[in-house]
Design a protein around this motif. Structure first.
Motif, PDB file in Angstrom:
ATOM      1  N   ALA A 123       4.706   7.830 -10.702  1.00 59.16           N
ATOM      2  CA  ALA A 123       4.018   6.622 -10.377  1.00 59.16           C
ATOM      3  C   ALA A 123       4.465   5.406 -10.725  1.00 59.16           C
ATOM      4  O   ALA A 123       5.263   5.315 -11.768  1.00 59.16           O
ATOM      5  CB  ALA A 123       2.649   6.736 -11.018  1.00 59.16           C
ATOM      6  N   VAL A 124       4.672   4.332  -9.912  1.00 59.00           N
ATOM      7  CA  VAL A 124       5.130   3.052 -10.222  1.00 59.00           C
ATOM      8  C   VAL A 124       4.099   2.006  -9.894  1.00 59.00           C
ATOM      9  O   VAL A 124       3.372   2.242  -9.087  1.00 59.00           O
ATOM     10  CB  VAL A 124       6.616   2.790  -9.519  1.00 59.00           C
ATOM     11  CG1 VAL A 124       7.605   3.512  -9.985  1.00 59.00           C
ATOM     12  CG2 VAL A 124       6.422   3.012  -7.974  1.00 59.00           C
ATOM     13  N   ASP A 129      10.773  -2.653 -11.379  1.00 58.01           N
ATOM     14  CA  ASP A 129      11.997  -3.246 -11.175  1.00 58.01           C
ATOM     15  C   ASP A 129      13.135  -2.432 -11.638  1.00 58.01           C
ATOM     16  O   ASP A 129      14.346  -2.962 -11.424  1.00 58.01           O
ATOM     17  CB  ASP A 129      12.123  -4.735 -11.710  1.00 58.01           C
ATOM     18  CG  ASP A 129      11.874  -5.070 -13.194  1.00 58.01           C
ATOM     19  OD1 ASP A 129      11.932  -3.771 -13.865  1.00 58.01           O
ATOM     20  OD2 ASP A 129      11.961  -5.905 -13.798  1.00 58.01           O
ATOM     21  N   ARG A 130      12.982  -1.301 -12.093  1.00 61.51           N
ATOM     22  CA  ARG A 130      13.762  -0.474 -12.528  1.00 61.51           C
ATOM     23  C   ARG A 130      14.840   0.180 -11.443  1.00 61.51           C
ATOM     24  O   ARG A 130      13.968   0.692 -10.383  1.00 61.51           O
ATOM     25  CB  ARG A 130      13.485   0.785 -13.108  1.00 61.51           C
ATOM     26  CG  ARG A 130      13.056   0.434 -14.845  1.00 61.51           C
ATOM     27  CD  ARG A 130      12.342   1.554 -15.363  1.00 61.51           C
ATOM     28  NE  ARG A 130      11.101   1.897 -14.707  1.00 61.51           N
ATOM     29  CZ  ARG A 130      10.303   3.126 -15.023  1.00 61.51           C
ATOM     30  NH1 ARG A 130      10.842   3.870 -15.998  1.00 61.51           N
ATOM     31  NH2 ARG A 130       9.198   3.518 -14.503  1.00 61.51           N
ATOM     32  N   ARG A 174      11.421   1.420  -6.035  1.00 58.17           N
ATOM     33  CA  ARG A 174      10.797   0.307  -6.588  1.00 58.17           C
ATOM     34  C   ARG A 174      10.277  -0.476  -5.085  1.00 58.17           C
ATOM     35  O   ARG A 174      10.928  -0.189  -4.273  1.00 58.17           O
ATOM     36  CB  ARG A 174      11.582  -0.744  -7.130  1.00 58.17           C
ATOM     37  CG  ARG A 174      12.971  -0.816  -6.387  1.00 58.17           C
ATOM     38  CD  ARG A 174      13.898  -1.811  -7.285  1.00 58.17           C
ATOM     39  NE  ARG A 174      13.573  -3.175  -7.644  1.00 58.17           N
ATOM     40  CZ  ARG A 174      14.177  -4.219  -8.061  1.00 58.17           C
ATOM     41  NH1 ARG A 174      15.483  -3.856  -8.072  1.00 58.17           N
ATOM     42  NH2 ARG A 174      13.429  -5.319  -8.164  1.00 58.17           N
ATOM     43  N   PRO A 175       9.259  -0.998  -5.232  1.00 58.98           N
ATOM     44  CA  PRO A 175       8.680  -1.526  -4.014  1.00 58.98           C
ATOM     45  C   PRO A 175       8.838  -3.118  -3.727  1.00 58.98           C
ATOM     46  O   PRO A 175       9.331  -3.648  -4.758  1.00 58.98           O
ATOM     47  CB  PRO A 175       7.039  -1.663  -4.272  1.00 58.98           C
ATOM     48  CG  PRO A 175       6.939  -1.734  -5.699  1.00 58.98           C
ATOM     49  CD  PRO A 175       7.910  -1.138  -6.392  1.00 58.98           C
ATOM     50  N   GLN A 176       8.709  -3.708  -2.683  1.00 61.49           N
ATOM     51  CA  GLN A 176       8.889  -5.102  -2.591  1.00 61.49           C
ATOM     52  C   GLN A 176       7.528  -5.699  -3.084  1.00 61.49           C
ATOM     53  O   GLN A 176       6.465  -5.147  -2.722  1.00 61.49           O
ATOM     54  CB  GLN A 176       8.883  -5.478  -1.193  1.00 61.49           C
ATOM     55  CG  GLN A 176       9.089  -6.875  -0.725  1.00 61.49           C
ATOM     56  CD  GLN A 176       9.316  -7.401   0.675  1.00 61.49           C
ATOM     57  OE1 GLN A 176      10.300  -6.925   1.078  1.00 61.49           O
ATOM     58  NE2 GLN A 176       8.304  -7.909   1.342  1.00 61.49           N
ATOM     59  N   LEU A 277       4.672   1.059   0.218  1.00 62.00           N
ATOM     60  CA  LEU A 277       5.865   2.390  -0.196  1.00 62.00           C
ATOM     61  C   LEU A 277       7.005   1.612  -0.959  1.00 62.00           C
ATOM     62  O   LEU A 277       7.456   0.457  -0.504  1.00 62.00           O
ATOM     63  CB  LEU A 277       5.982   2.762   1.093  1.00 62.00           C
ATOM     64  CG  LEU A 277       4.730   3.532   1.765  1.00 62.00           C
ATOM     65  CD1 LEU A 277       5.363   4.375   2.852  1.00 62.00           C
ATOM     66  CD2 LEU A 277       4.048   4.478   0.860  1.00 62.00           C
ATOM     67  N   THR A 278       7.870   2.366  -1.646  1.00 61.60           N
ATOM     68  CA  THR A 278       8.746   2.039  -2.172  1.00 61.60           C
ATOM     69  C   THR A 278      10.006   2.082  -1.201  1.00 61.60           C
ATOM     70  O   THR A 278       9.927   2.659  -0.356  1.00 61.60           O
ATOM     71  CB  THR A 278       9.044   2.661  -3.574  1.00 61.60           C
ATOM     72  OG1 THR A 278       9.347   4.214  -3.274  1.00 61.60           O
ATOM     73  CG2 THR A 278       7.889   2.594  -4.556  1.00 61.60           C
TER      74      THR A 278
END
Length: 360
Positions: A123-124, A129-130, A174-176, A277-278
């Protein structure tokens, strides 16, 4: 076509969106075919849906094969998976869809859905930002074992470099980021199938399926002073759309992975996390193995993925081209792929019926 005329390549393969067939009743596609024939090329046109080759998106695209008159014209590979429909084909070219005829025997694997490709990912948050992190879970199914295989295994290499060893690191997950206001809107979208803008407080749906402000309520404002439900959302498609701030669900697919994950006009929210979505999730939906690292800004990486031909479709077409080059393909327009083709990096050797597989 001017480039083809100049280079005169032995084989030609072109891809485009199906609007190429919709515009002016397919004038552009008919022109392309006629130019190839005029240049003494064999030609074959077909539409392929990415979901038919083991991916959780429909993504219907048109492909055009061409080859010199004394070469084998590559065939179109038949689907390997069932597909959830999320689009339609131009009526004028309906017979050009690559698929089985109604009633024709087939042995298709079940449709791949979002749960199949996302369930092993950590989960993020919207602020993630990793560039790399640990997987945390082992692969949960065949797709995940395939997509997480190290590059050396996929390419059949015996040499193991530092870049090829099996790793527990996950890249590009990582997502926008959503804007502050949009993030607060998304946080109020219920975590259930079909949830979208229409579930926000202060809205009602009339008998014509059009959303309107609830006349019995004051308009809800965000801390910024802007309204929770923006005016543009009520005007989009005359208020009849359900796409703004809509959640995907585990048993669904993405209609098409686009170049920009826009929560205002796409169903692109994670089923249970308040974000789009990432990069990695979009890449998996396109079939990119996890060993692919994408470069540039976050926006540039989404664009690279959205502009690509789905990897499993490319792989199937490449296999078809290989058979044609080896003069091992049939004369008809369609061919059957080897068993378990889409999620395997070992392919059946067409010259050896007893072979357990050869490296791709």
């Amino acid at each position: 076509m001017d480039i083809v005329q100049f280079l005169k390549p032995k084989y030609v393969l072109m891809e485009n969106v199906c609007d190429l067939l919709k515009f002016a009743k397919g004038t552009l596609a008919r022109y392309a075919l006629s130019r190839l024939v005029y240049m003494n090329y064999q030609a074959r046109l077909g539409m392929m849906a990415a979901g038919c080759y083991g991916l959780p998106q429909f993504r219907l695209r048109v492909f055009l094969w061409g080859c010199h008159p004394f070469e084998k014209l590559p065939q179109f590979p038949l689907p390997t998976h069932e597909v959830i429909l999320k689009g339609y084909a131009p009526i004028e070219f309906e017979r050009s869809i690559v698929g089985y005829d109604e009633g024709q025997p087939r042995a298709l694997e079940r449709a791949v859905v979002l749960e199949d490709i996302f369930s092993d990912l950590p989960a993020v948050t919207n602020q993630e930002d990793r560039e790399q992190m640990k997987y945390e879970k082992d692969p949960q199914n065949e797709f995940q074992r395939y997509i997480r295989a190290p590059k050396s295994e996929m390419l059949g290499s015996t040499a193991m470099s530092a870049n090829n060893v099996k790793t527990s690191l996950l890249y590009d997950h990582r997502p926008q980021r959503l804007s502050d206001d949009d993030y607060l809107r998304v946080c109020q979208i219920p975590k259930r199938k079909g949830a979208n803008l229409r579930d926000l407080p202060g809205l009602v749906v009339d008998v014509n399926n059009k959303i309107q402000f609830d006349p019995t309520m004051d308009r809800v404002l965000l801390p910024s002073g802007r309204p929770l439900v923006p005016d543009w959302a009520l005007n989009l498609w005359e208020g009849k759309t359900s796409k703004p701030f809509s959640r995907l669900w585990w048993d669904e697919i993405v209609p098409t992975v686009l170049t920009v994950p826009d929560s205002h006009s796409q169903t692109i929210l994670h089923p249970e996390q308040d974000r789009v979505l990432t990069i990695r999730e979009a890449a998996r939906a396109q079939g990119f193995p996890d060993h692919y690292h994408f470069y540039g800004t976050v926006k540039q990486r989404y664009r690279q993925i959205g502009n690509a031909v789905a990897v499993s479709v490319s792989k199937a077409l490449g296999y078809s081209l290989g058979l044609a080059l080896l003069n091992q393909s049939g004369d008809g327009p369609l061919m059957t792929l080897p068993p378990k083709f889409s999620h395997s990096y070992k392919l059946h050797d067409p010259n050896n019926s007893s072979s357990s597989g050869v490296q791709e």
